[in-house]
Motif scaffolding. Structure first.
Motif, short mmCIF file in Angstrom:
data_model
loop_
_atom_site.label_atom_id
_atom_site.label_comp_id
_atom_site.label_asym_id
_atom_site.label_seq_id
_atom_site.Cartn_x
_atom_site.Cartn_y
_atom_site.Cartn_z
N GLY A 175 0.78 -1.24 0.00
CA GLY A 175 0.00 0.00 0.00
C GLY A 175 0.81 1.28 0.00
O GLY A 175 0.22 2.38 0.02
N ASP A 176 2.13 1.16 -0.03
CA ASP A 176 2.97 2.37 -0.06
C ASP A 176 3.19 2.80 -1.51
O ASP A 176 4.14 2.36 -2.17
CB ASP A 176 4.29 2.09 0.64
N LEU A 177 2.31 3.67 -1.97
CA LEU A 177 2.37 4.16 -3.35
C LEU A 177 2.94 5.59 -3.43
O LEU A 177 3.03 6.16 -4.52
CB LEU A 177 0.98 4.15 -3.98
N GLY A 178 3.28 6.15 -2.27
CA GLY A 178 3.71 7.54 -2.25
C GLY A 178 2.53 8.49 -2.18
O GLY A 178 2.63 9.64 -2.65
N GLY A 179 1.42 8.02 -1.59
CA GLY A 179 0.22 8.85 -1.52
C GLY A 179 -0.50 8.91 -2.86
O GLY A 179 -0.13 8.23 -3.83
N LEU A 180 -1.54 9.74 -2.92
CA LEU A 180 -2.27 9.89 -4.18
C LEU A 180 -1.37 10.48 -5.28
O LEU A 180 -1.46 10.09 -6.45
CB LEU A 180 -3.49 10.80 -3.98
N GLU A 181 -0.49 11.38 -4.89
CA GLU A 181 0.41 11.97 -5.88
C GLU A 181 1.34 10.91 -6.47
O GLU A 181 1.60 10.91 -7.69
CB GLU A 181 1.23 13.09 -5.25
N GLY A 182 1.82 10.02 -5.65
CA GLY A 182 2.68 8.94 -6.13
C GLY A 182 1.95 8.01 -7.06
O GLY A 182 2.49 7.57 -8.10
N ALA A 183 0.68 7.68 -6.73
CA ALA A 183 -0.11 6.80 -7.58
C ALA A 183 -0.41 7.48 -8.93
O ALA A 183 -0.33 6.83 -9.99
CB ALA A 183 -1.42 6.44 -6.87
N ASP A 184 -0.73 8.78 -8.89
CA ASP A 184 -0.98 9.53 -10.14
C ASP A 184 0.28 9.55 -11.01
O ASP A 184 0.21 9.40 -12.23
CB ASP A 184 -1.42 10.97 -9.83
N SER A 185 1.43 9.72 -10.38
CA SER A 185 2.69 9.76 -11.11
C SER A 185 2.97 8.43 -11.82
O SER A 185 3.46 8.40 -12.96
CB SER A 185 3.84 10.09 -10.16
N ARG A 186 2.63 7.34 -11.18
CA ARG A 186 2.82 6.03 -11.79
C ARG A 186 1.94 5.89 -13.03
O ARG A 186 2.39 5.36 -14.06
CB ARG A 186 2.51 4.92 -10.78
N CYS A 187 0.70 6.33 -12.92
CA CYS A 187 -0.21 6.25 -14.07
C CYS A 187 0.32 7.08 -15.24
O CYS A 187 0.22 6.67 -16.41
CB CYS A 187 -1.60 6.74 -13.68
N ARG A 188 0.91 8.23 -14.95
CA ARG A 188 1.47 9.07 -16.01
C ARG A 188 2.67 8.40 -16.68
O ARG A 188 2.84 8.50 -17.91
CB ARG A 188 1.82 10.44 -15.45
N GLN A 189 3.45 7.74 -15.89
CA GLN A 189 4.59 7.00 -16.46
C GLN A 189 4.11 5.87 -17.37
O GLN A 189 4.65 5.67 -18.47
CB GLN A 189 5.46 6.43 -15.34
N ALA A 192 -4.81 8.22 -11.04
CA ALA A 192 -5.24 6.88 -10.62
C ALA A 192 -6.67 6.97 -10.08
O ALA A 192 -7.03 7.93 -9.40
CB ALA A 192 -4.31 6.34 -9.55
N TRP A 193 -7.45 5.94 -10.42
CA TRP A 193 -8.80 5.84 -9.84
C TRP A 193 -8.60 5.34 -8.41
O TRP A 193 -8.65 4.17 -8.11
CB TRP A 193 -9.67 4.88 -10.66
N LEU A 194 -8.36 6.31 -7.51
CA LEU A 194 -7.98 5.97 -6.14
C LEU A 194 -8.46 7.06 -5.19
O LEU A 194 -8.29 8.25 -5.47
CB LEU A 194 -6.46 5.84 -6.06
#
Length: 297
Positions: free
Chosen positions: A144-158, A175-177
């Motif tokens: 569950g450590d994605l770096g917060g919502l910002e980290g999850a959004d960054s992964r989707c952009r990558q 991210a739908w999160l």
């Protein structure tokens, strides 16, 4: 006696007597005022007139003059009114035409999101509204450590950038999160158009359909176009787009096994299970799950 009768009329005339109620008028002198037609008319007029004729003539002339002045004023006023009306009509017509947007003319205006001047339904622009990508990530996440919502959004952009499909819009993906402080429905850009998978299949017709508990097609295609990938997806989100209860792994920064706050959806579902299983939440570690990634503005 007869001689006196014969001489009497001549004597009276020589004395300058005239009949009562008549006035002797000398011949009018020639003047330079007025036009030649008036002068000629005056010369032709009889020299014997009654006392009231002169005032009647003056009054008639004045009346004619006033009438001509009044007519000129009326004409000028009418012309001014017509000119003003013309200006008003022109202004109104111009304003109405400028406010109209024509879908299909290749010009983005009004509330149009795009205008590619064609009728192809499966390209990036449909009826002057943008078709936005949505996919389930090919990558699997194990805690569950994605770096917060910002980290999850960054992964989707990558993921979007690496796919090569999202052109210059890759930086708008999220991210739908949801987490304890944010609902995903408030994070989504409210686009007017449809949301489609990377293989072109329509998932929802409008952004509001995401919150209806029913999709037109499952989100089981990844950013590379691979189909029927299946598996669980981290969402933390209920069918209406609001956050599920709990800490959401301390707002997606924790991988603690003791924190049971992970809510997932199924990438193979089209009912409300697509975003949230009915099962109890699982720990913040020990799983292999994807992310839903949605294009923004």
């Amino acid at each position: 006696m007869s001689r006196i009768r014969l001489l009497l009329p001549s004597a009276l005339l020589l004395g300058g007597c005239v009949a009562p109620a008549l006035k002797y008028i000398d011949e009018p002198p020639m003047t330079t005022t007025g036009d030649s037609s008036t002068t000629s008319q005056a010369q032709a007029t009889t020299v014997m007139t009654t006392p009231g004729d002169a005032s009647e003539t003056d009054a008639g002339s004045a009346s004619e003059s006033d009438g001509e002045t009044s007519q000129s004023s009326t004409t000028a006023t009418t012309a001014g009114t017509d000119a003003t009306s013309g200006d008003s009509a022109t202004t109104t017509t111009g304003t109405t035409a400028a406010a109209e947007a024509v879908c299909g003319d290749g010009i983005v205006e009004g509330d149009e999101e795009c205008d590619d001047a064609n009728d192809v339904a499966d390209d990036r622009c449909h009826e002057c509204a943008k078709n936005r990508w949505i996919f389930a990530s090919a990558a699997l996440h194990n805690d569950g450590d994605l770096g917060g919502l910002e980290g999850a959004d960054s992964r989707c952009r990558q993921y979007a950038l690496q796919s090569g499909l999202a052109d210059d819009t890759w930086m708008t993906f999220i991210a739908w999160l949801s987490d304890a402080d944010h609902d995903v429905r408030d994070r989504l850009y409210p686009g007017r158009g449809r949301y489609v998978r990377t293989d072109g299949v329509v998932v929802v017709e409008t952004v509001e359909q995401f919150f209806s508990g029913s999709l037109a097609a499952p989100i089981n295609v990844d950013e590379l176009g691979n189909q029927d990938i299946g598996g669980g997806v981290l969402t933390g989100t209920q069918p209406d787009g609001t956050a599920a209860p709990g800490t959401h792994c301390d707002n997606w920064t924790s991988s603690a096994l003791s924190d049971f706050s992970v809510y997932e959806g199924s990438s193979s579902a089209t009912d409300e299970f697509w975003t949230m299983y009915p099962d109890p939440p699982t720990p913040c570690a020990g799983f292999l799950s994807r992310l839903y990634c949605v294009e923004g503005k």
